[in-house]
Design a protein around this motif. Structure first.
Motif, short mmCIF file in Angstrom:
data_model
loop_
_atom_site.label_atom_id
_atom_site.label_comp_id
_atom_site.label_asym_id
_atom_site.label_seq_id
_atom_site.Cartn_x
_atom_site.Cartn_y
_atom_site.Cartn_z
N GLU A 96 -53.24 130.70 127.13
CA GLU A 96 -54.24 130.00 127.92
C GLU A 96 -54.03 128.51 127.75
OE1 GLU A 96 -57.91 131.56 126.42
OE2 GLU A 96 -57.88 133.20 127.85
N GLU A 97 -54.14 127.79 128.85
CA GLU A 97 -53.96 126.34 128.81
C GLU A 97 -55.32 125.67 128.81
OE1 GLU A 97 -51.72 122.88 131.36
OE2 GLU A 97 -51.22 124.96 131.74
N ILE A 98 -55.47 124.68 127.94
CA ILE A 98 -56.75 123.97 127.83
C ILE A 98 -56.90 123.01 129.00
CG2 ILE A 98 -58.07 122.34 126.45
CD1 ILE A 98 -56.78 123.58 123.98
N ALA A 99 -58.03 123.11 129.68
CA ALA A 99 -58.33 122.23 130.82
C ALA A 99 -58.97 120.94 130.35
CB ALA A 99 -59.25 122.94 131.81
N GLY A 100 -59.69 120.99 129.22
CA GLY A 100 -60.38 119.81 128.71
C GLY A 100 -61.37 120.21 127.65
N TYR A 101 -62.30 119.30 127.38
CA TYR A 101 -63.26 119.49 126.29
C TYR A 101 -64.66 119.08 126.76
CZ TYR A 101 -58.87 119.59 123.82
OH TYR A 101 -57.59 119.90 123.42
N LEU A 102 -65.64 119.89 126.38
CA LEU A 102 -67.04 119.59 126.65
C LEU A 102 -67.75 119.30 125.34
CD1 LEU A 102 -68.08 122.45 129.10
CD2 LEU A 102 -67.45 120.12 129.68
N ILE A 103 -68.76 118.46 125.41
CA ILE A 103 -69.61 118.20 124.26
C ILE A 103 -70.87 119.02 124.45
CG2 ILE A 103 -70.91 116.47 122.98
CD1 ILE A 103 -68.80 114.42 123.96
N ASP A 132 -59.07 114.29 126.70
CA ASP A 132 -58.54 114.01 125.38
C ASP A 132 -59.51 114.50 124.30
OD1 ASP A 132 -56.51 112.47 123.69
OD2 ASP A 132 -58.41 111.54 123.08
N GLU A 133 -59.04 115.34 123.40
CA GLU A 133 -59.90 115.90 122.36
C GLU A 133 -60.41 114.81 121.41
OE1 GLU A 133 -59.91 119.52 119.10
OE2 GLU A 133 -57.99 118.79 119.85
N ASP A 134 -59.56 113.85 121.09
CA ASP A 134 -59.99 112.77 120.19
C ASP A 134 -61.12 111.95 120.80
OD1 ASP A 134 -58.18 113.49 118.21
OD2 ASP A 134 -56.62 112.13 118.95
N GLU A 135 -61.04 111.69 122.11
CA GLU A 135 -62.11 110.96 122.79
C GLU A 135 -63.42 111.77 122.76
OE1 GLU A 135 -63.30 109.03 127.12
OE2 GLU A 135 -61.42 110.12 126.94
N ASN A 183 -64.29 114.03 120.59
CA ASN A 183 -64.79 114.02 119.21
C ASN A 183 -65.45 112.70 118.85
OD1 ASN A 183 -64.25 116.66 118.16
ND2 ASN A 183 -62.09 116.15 118.16
N ALA A 184 -64.88 111.59 119.32
CA ALA A 184 -65.46 110.27 119.05
C ALA A 184 -66.84 110.14 119.69
CB ALA A 184 -64.53 109.17 119.54
N VAL A 185 -66.97 110.60 120.93
CA VAL A 185 -68.27 110.55 121.62
C VAL A 185 -69.27 111.47 120.90
CG1 VAL A 185 -69.48 111.06 123.78
CG2 VAL A 185 -67.27 109.89 123.84
N ALA A 186 -68.82 112.66 120.53
CA ALA A 186 -69.70 113.60 119.83
C ALA A 186 -70.18 113.01 118.51
CB ALA A 186 -68.98 114.92 119.60
N ASP A 187 -69.28 112.32 117.80
CA ASP A 187 -69.68 111.68 116.54
C ASP A 187 -70.76 110.62 116.77
OD1 ASP A 187 -67.92 113.26 115.12
OD2 ASP A 187 -66.38 111.70 114.94
N LEU A 188 -70.60 109.83 117.82
CA LEU A 188 -71.61 108.81 118.14
C LEU A 188 -72.95 109.46 118.50
CD1 LEU A 188 -69.54 106.27 120.26
CD2 LEU A 188 -70.52 105.89 117.98
N LEU A 189 -72.90 110.54 119.27
CA LEU A 189 -74.13 111.23 119.66
C LEU A 189 -74.82 111.87 118.47
CD1 LEU A 189 -72.86 112.92 122.94
CD2 LEU A 189 -74.48 111.02 122.78
N SER A 190 -74.05 112.30 117.49
CA SER A 190 -74.58 112.98 116.31
C SER A 190 -75.30 112.05 115.35
CB SER A 190 -73.46 113.69 115.55
OG SER A 190 -72.90 114.69 116.34
N GLU A 191 -75.03 110.74 115.45
CA GLU A 191 -75.59 109.78 114.49
C GLU A 191 -77.11 109.82 114.42
OE1 GLU A 191 -74.03 105.91 115.30
OE2 GLU A 191 -72.04 106.43 114.57
N ASN A 192 -77.78 109.94 115.55
CA ASN A 192 -79.25 109.93 115.58
C ASN A 192 -79.80 111.25 116.11
OD1 ASN A 192 -79.50 107.22 114.68
ND2 ASN A 192 -78.89 106.54 116.71
N GLU A 193 -79.10 112.34 115.82
CA GLU A 193 -79.45 113.64 116.38
C GLU A 193 -79.60 114.65 115.25
OE1 GLU A 193 -80.66 116.24 118.79
OE2 GLU A 193 -79.72 114.64 119.91
N SER A 194 -80.67 115.44 115.27
CA SER A 194 -80.85 116.46 114.25
C SER A 194 -80.22 117.80 114.66
CB SER A 194 -82.34 116.67 113.97
OG SER A 194 -82.99 117.12 115.14
N LEU A 195 -79.92 117.96 115.95
CA LEU A 195 -79.31 119.20 116.43
C LEU A 195 -77.79 119.16 116.24
CD1 LEU A 195 -81.29 119.53 119.77
CD2 LEU A 195 -81.72 120.75 117.64
#
Length: 79
Positions: A4-11, A41-44, A46-58
Motif C-alpha cells: 500500500e502506498e501512503i497518500a499522506g498524513y492526517l492529524i 510530509d510526515e515530519d511536517e 508531526n511538527a504541527v501535531a506537536d504544536l497542537l499538543s502543547e496546550n491540549e489535554s486530549l
C-alpha cells in the motif's frame, strides 16, 4: 496483503467520548476526515501535531492515509 502506498498524513485527536476529530488549519477541528488537512510530509504533520499538543489535554496523533485503488481485498480469517 498488497503493498500500500501512503497518500499522506492526517492529524487526529480522540475525544473523551471516543469520537475522533481531524485538524483543518482554517476550520480547526472537524469531524469528517475528508474535510481535514492532508499533509504530504510526515515530519511536517508531526511538527504541527506537536504544536497542537502543547496546550491540549486530549491525545493527538498523526495517522497514515493510504491510496484507495477502488478494489476490495479478500479477507481471510484462517477458519
Amino acid at each position: 496483503m498488497a503493498d500500500e502506498e501512503i497518500a499522506g498524513y492526517l492529524i487526529r485527536r480522540e475525544l473523551e467520548n471516543g469520537d475522533d476529530e481531524f485538524w483543518n488549519p482554517t476550520e480547526k477541528w472537524v469531524s469528517d476526515p475528508g474535510d481535514s488537512e492532508l499533509y504530504e510530509d510526515e515530519d511536517e504533520a508531526n511538527a504541527v501535531a506537536d504544536l497542537l499538543s502543547e496546550n491540549e489535554s486530549l491525545v493527538i496523533t498523526v495517522e497514515e492515509v493510504y491510496f484507495d485503488d477502488g478494489e476490495e481485498d479478500e479477507a481471510t480469517d484462517g477458519e
